[in-house]
Design a protein around this motif. Structure first.
Motif, mmCIF file in Angstrom:
data_model
loop_
_atom_site.group_PDB
_atom_site.id
_atom_site.type_symbol
_atom_site.label_atom_id
_atom_site.label_comp_id
_atom_site.label_asym_id
_atom_site.label_seq_id
_atom_site.Cartn_x
_atom_site.Cartn_y
_atom_site.Cartn_z
ATOM 1 N N GLY A 94 0.853 -1.185 0.000
ATOM 2 C CA GLY A 94 0.000 0.000 0.000
ATOM 3 C C GLY A 94 0.888 1.233 0.000
ATOM 4 N N ILE A 95 0.472 2.261 -0.742
ATOM 5 C CA ILE A 95 1.266 3.498 -0.792
ATOM 6 C C ILE A 95 0.347 4.712 -0.810
ATOM 7 C CG2 ILE A 95 1.505 3.242 -3.322
ATOM 8 C CD1 ILE A 95 4.166 4.847 -3.059
ATOM 9 N N THR A 96 0.728 5.726 -0.058
ATOM 10 C CA THR A 96 0.020 7.003 -0.089
ATOM 11 C C THR A 96 1.044 8.126 -0.132
ATOM 12 O OG1 THR A 96 -1.793 6.146 1.257
ATOM 13 C CG2 THR A 96 -1.588 8.537 1.136
ATOM 14 N N GLY A 102 4.011 16.324 -3.629
ATOM 15 C CA GLY A 102 4.900 15.180 -3.848
ATOM 16 C C GLY A 102 4.406 14.258 -4.964
ATOM 17 N N GLN A 103 3.200 14.517 -5.464
ATOM 18 C CA GLN A 103 2.613 13.615 -6.473
ATOM 19 C C GLN A 103 3.024 13.999 -7.893
ATOM 20 O OE1 GLN A 103 -1.627 13.757 -5.749
ATOM 21 N NE2 GLN A 103 -1.460 12.697 -3.795
ATOM 22 N N GLY A 104 3.062 12.988 -8.759
ATOM 23 C CA GLY A 104 3.309 13.244 -10.189
ATOM 24 C C GLY A 104 4.733 13.643 -10.522
ATOM 25 N N LYS A 105 5.669 13.342 -9.627
ATOM 26 C CA LYS A 105 7.071 13.719 -9.867
ATOM 27 C C LYS A 105 7.981 12.508 -9.942
ATOM 28 C CE LYS A 105 6.688 18.234 -7.716
ATOM 29 N NZ LYS A 105 6.765 19.001 -6.471
ATOM 30 N N GLY A 106 7.390 11.328 -10.077
ATOM 31 C CA GLY A 106 8.209 10.117 -10.152
ATOM 32 C C GLY A 106 8.554 9.520 -8.790
ATOM 33 N N ILE A 107 7.998 10.107 -7.735
ATOM 34 C CA ILE A 107 8.340 9.614 -6.387
ATOM 35 C C ILE A 107 7.675 8.253 -6.132
ATOM 36 C CG2 ILE A 107 8.164 10.084 -3.904
ATOM 37 C CD1 ILE A 107 8.329 13.068 -4.568
ATOM 38 N N GLY A 108 6.428 8.100 -6.574
ATOM 39 C CA GLY A 108 5.721 6.827 -6.388
ATOM 40 C C GLY A 108 6.490 5.692 -7.064
ATOM 41 N N TYR A 109 6.983 5.980 -8.263
ATOM 42 C CA TYR A 109 7.753 4.992 -9.026
ATOM 43 C C TYR A 109 8.995 4.562 -8.231
ATOM 44 C CZ TYR A 109 10.164 3.003 -13.100
ATOM 45 O OH TYR A 109 10.817 2.172 -13.970
ATOM 46 N N GLN A 110 9.741 5.549 -7.760
ATOM 47 C CA GLN A 110 10.967 5.248 -6.988
ATOM 48 C C GLN A 110 10.635 4.544 -5.676
ATOM 49 O OE1 GLN A 110 14.070 8.227 -6.394
ATOM 50 N NE2 GLN A 110 13.171 9.459 -8.006
ATOM 51 N N GLY A 130 -3.909 -3.742 -4.880
ATOM 52 C CA GLY A 130 -5.306 -3.485 -5.266
ATOM 53 C C GLY A 130 -5.456 -2.017 -5.614
ATOM 54 N N VAL A 131 -6.175 -1.748 -6.703
ATOM 55 C CA VAL A 131 -6.392 -0.342 -7.092
ATOM 56 C C VAL A 131 -7.843 -0.182 -7.556
ATOM 57 C CG1 VAL A 131 -5.341 -0.771 -9.383
ATOM 58 C CG2 VAL A 131 -5.576 1.567 -8.563
ATOM 59 N N PHE A 132 -8.504 0.829 -7.030
ATOM 60 C CA PHE A 132 -9.904 1.056 -7.415
ATOM 61 C C PHE A 132 -9.923 1.489 -8.884
ATOM 62 C CE2 PHE A 132 -10.251 2.462 -2.744
ATOM 63 C CZ PHE A 132 -10.276 1.137 -2.331
ATOM 64 N N GLU A 136 -7.001 6.176 -11.996
ATOM 65 C CA GLU A 136 -6.234 5.933 -13.228
ATOM 66 C C GLU A 136 -4.741 6.174 -13.065
ATOM 67 O OE1 GLU A 136 -8.291 8.183 -16.219
ATOM 68 O OE2 GLU A 136 -10.079 6.931 -15.961
ATOM 69 N N LYS A 137 -4.395 7.148 -12.226
ATOM 70 C CA LYS A 137 -2.982 7.462 -12.040
ATOM 71 C C LYS A 137 -2.237 6.273 -11.425
ATOM 72 C CE LYS A 137 -1.502 10.879 -9.231
ATOM 73 N NZ LYS A 137 -1.203 12.251 -8.812
ATOM 74 N N ALA A 138 -2.816 5.728 -10.351
ATOM 75 C CA ALA A 138 -2.161 4.597 -9.685
ATOM 76 C C ALA A 138 -2.153 3.380 -10.622
ATOM 77 C CB ALA A 138 -2.885 4.269 -8.380
#
Ligand SMILES: CC(C)(COP(=O)(O)OP(=O)(O)OC[C@H]1O[C@@H](n2cnc3c(N)ncnc32)[C@H](O)[C@@H]1OP(=O)(O)O)[C@@H](O)C(=O)NCCC(=O)NCCS
Length: 173
Positions: A94-96, A102-110, A130-132, A136-138
């Protein structure tokens, strides 16, 4: 931009306050928590010191920093009962990224790359996520990172007047 991850082992009052803010943020709640109906969607949930402490005892949790600002958190559970494919040795992640800047800058990917490395070190062989279906972003990020759809659980969560499916995705490490 300097991105850093740190294992979270114990709560502090600052963290309790930040987790409370993220977990009750009306933009984040529909994306991160399944809700059966409108009442559940609008319900505030208190994250107390004890709640956070218990979570940290049970599941590895990591903080995500962008230039020394805490912007998010991620965690994994090993073989939880809600897996779609109950293959022993599976990590559920799980990630938040709770701070919008902090979103949309490649941080989630890293961050997910880093979490995958931690999971591999524990000799776990598979990840499920799991993704609802409206997130779409996730969904797009997980696809780019090699996660493949393994099933959909219909009528899983309420948002904007209707029920949506939970897309389950898996990846072998
Ligand atoms: C969903 C979430 C984790 C994504 O993290 P993020 O940091 O915002 O996303 P990223 O910047 O890493 O990725 C954004 C895009 O760049 C791509 N990208 C980023 N870094 C990349 C890299 N090094 N190589 C290839 N692609 C990359 C991603 O695949 C994605 O592609 P898209 O624009 O086509 O969608 C984050 O926005 C979040 O926490 N949102 C709120 C809560 C939430 O939805 N949690 C997930 C619940 S399942």
């Amino acid at each position: 931009m300097d991105i850093r991850f740190a294992r979270l082992t114990g709560p502090s009052q600052t963290l309790v306050d930040i987790f409370n803010r993220w977990e009750n943020d009306p933009v984040l709640v529909p994306l991160t928590r399944p809700n059966k109906n409108k009442e559940e969607l609008e319900r505030q949930e208190a994250v107390t010191w004890d709640v956070l402490n218990k979570r940290l005892q049970q599941h590895p949790n990591y903080l995500i920093y962008m230039d020394d600002q805490l912007v998010g958190e991620m965690n994994y559970m090993v073989d939880p009962g809600h897996l779609y494919r109950k293959i022993p040795g599976t990590a559920w992640i799980g990630i938040t990224i709770g701070e919008k800047e902090g979103q949309g800058k490649g941080i989630g990917y890293q961050a997910i790359n880093y979490l995958e490395e931690q999971i591999k070190e524990k000799d776990l062989k598979r990840i499920e996520i799991g993704v609802f279906e409206f997130n779409e972003k996730a969904h797009s990020l997980y696809k780019k990172m090699g996660y493949k759809e393994i099933g959909r659980i219909p009528e899983f969560t309420f948002w904007q007047g209707k029920m949506w499916a939970d897309i389950r995705m898996g990846k072998l490490l």
